[in-house]
Design a protein around this motif. Structure first.
Motif, short mmCIF file in Angstrom:
data_model
loop_
_atom_site.label_atom_id
_atom_site.label_comp_id
_atom_site.label_asym_id
_atom_site.label_seq_id
_atom_site.Cartn_x
_atom_site.Cartn_y
_atom_site.Cartn_z
N LEU A 4 32.09 88.61 29.21
CA LEU A 4 32.19 88.13 30.44
C LEU A 4 31.63 88.23 31.78
CD1 LEU A 4 35.77 90.39 30.74
CD2 LEU A 4 35.74 88.02 30.69
N VAL A 5 31.29 87.42 32.17
CA VAL A 5 30.31 86.75 33.16
C VAL A 5 30.58 87.12 34.24
CG1 VAL A 5 27.72 85.76 33.94
CG2 VAL A 5 28.67 86.55 31.21
N GLY A 120 32.49 92.79 32.24
CA GLY A 120 31.02 92.05 32.48
C GLY A 120 30.72 92.57 33.55
N GLN A 121 29.10 92.41 33.54
CA GLN A 121 27.76 93.27 33.93
C GLN A 121 28.27 93.53 35.09
OE1 GLN A 121 25.88 94.90 31.21
NE2 GLN A 121 26.72 93.81 30.50
N GLY A 122 29.02 93.12 35.90
CA GLY A 122 29.30 92.54 37.91
C GLY A 122 28.66 91.67 38.61
N THR A 123 28.78 91.79 39.25
CA THR A 123 27.71 91.45 40.55
C THR A 123 28.10 91.76 41.66
OG1 THR A 123 28.02 88.77 41.73
CG2 THR A 123 30.14 89.91 41.25
N GLN A 124 27.13 91.95 42.18
CA GLN A 124 26.61 92.49 43.95
C GLN A 124 27.28 91.35 45.05
OE1 GLN A 124 25.49 95.76 44.15
NE2 GLN A 124 26.10 95.92 46.14
N VAL A 125 28.18 92.48 45.53
CA VAL A 125 28.65 92.25 46.93
C VAL A 125 27.92 93.28 48.26
CG1 VAL A 125 30.70 91.56 48.88
CG2 VAL A 125 30.40 90.93 46.22
N THR A 126 27.86 93.00 48.89
CA THR A 126 26.79 93.47 50.27
C THR A 126 27.89 92.91 51.34
OG1 THR A 126 25.16 93.70 48.39
CG2 THR A 126 24.80 94.39 50.97
N VAL A 127 28.16 93.77 52.27
CA VAL A 127 28.31 93.41 53.54
C VAL A 127 27.47 94.22 54.58
CG1 VAL A 127 30.20 93.03 55.04
CG2 VAL A 127 30.48 93.23 52.53
N SER A 128 26.32 93.36 55.46
CA SER A 128 25.91 93.49 56.59
C SER A 128 25.83 92.89 57.09
CB SER A 128 25.13 94.59 55.71
OG SER A 128 23.52 95.24 56.74
N SER A 129 25.82 93.58 58.46
CA SER A 129 24.93 92.58 59.40
C SER A 129 23.21 92.46 59.13
CB SER A 129 25.72 93.20 61.00
OG SER A 129 25.76 94.08 61.72
#
Length: 129
Positions: A4-5, A120-129
């Motif tokens: 899974l990717v 899967g290996q994961g994907t980064q989500v960053t929520v920042s202003s």
């Protein structure tokens, strides 16, 4: 080999949107339940959303209800997570996971990582202003 990717993560401002994708290779997703999980810095991994193999039942964590939508396209062997109205607390690594036996549990409302065997290996989500 089952693989899974994830893709689609990134840096987004609060209130923004992203669509995460999970692509499967080495197997057909047709008979697999899929889960999206996330791990925030310093926290344990948690279930965000799950969907049965048919797509007929879905489960969402209370913290994301109304903002996240899980969907699947079995013909393309893909699963998606549309995430809207992002908040800083949504920051984390997002993983998709699959399991051929998890649909029963998802149907009952269980969206927990111990029910899923392939990750899967994961994907980064960053929520920042």
């Amino acid at each position: 080999q089952l693989q899974l990717v994830e893709s689609g993560g990134g840096l987004v401002q609060p209130g923004g949107s992203l669509r995460l994708s999970c692509a499967a290779s080495g197997f057909s997703l047709d008979h697999y339940a899929i889960g999206w999980f996330r791990q925030a810095p310093g926290k344990e991994r948690e279930g965000v959303s799950c969907i049965t193999s048919s797509g007929g039942s879905t489960k969402y964590a209370d913290s994301v209800k109304g903002r996240f939508t899980i969907s699947r396209d079995n013909a393309k062997n893909m699963v998606y997570l549309q995430i809207n109205s992002l908040k800083p607390e949504d920051t984390g690594i997002y993983y998709c996971a699959a399991d051929a036996s998890a649909s029963f549990f998802v149907f009952r409302g269980d969206c927990v990582e111990r029910k899923f065997a392939t990750w899967g290996q994961g994907t980064q989500v960053t929520v920042s202003s």
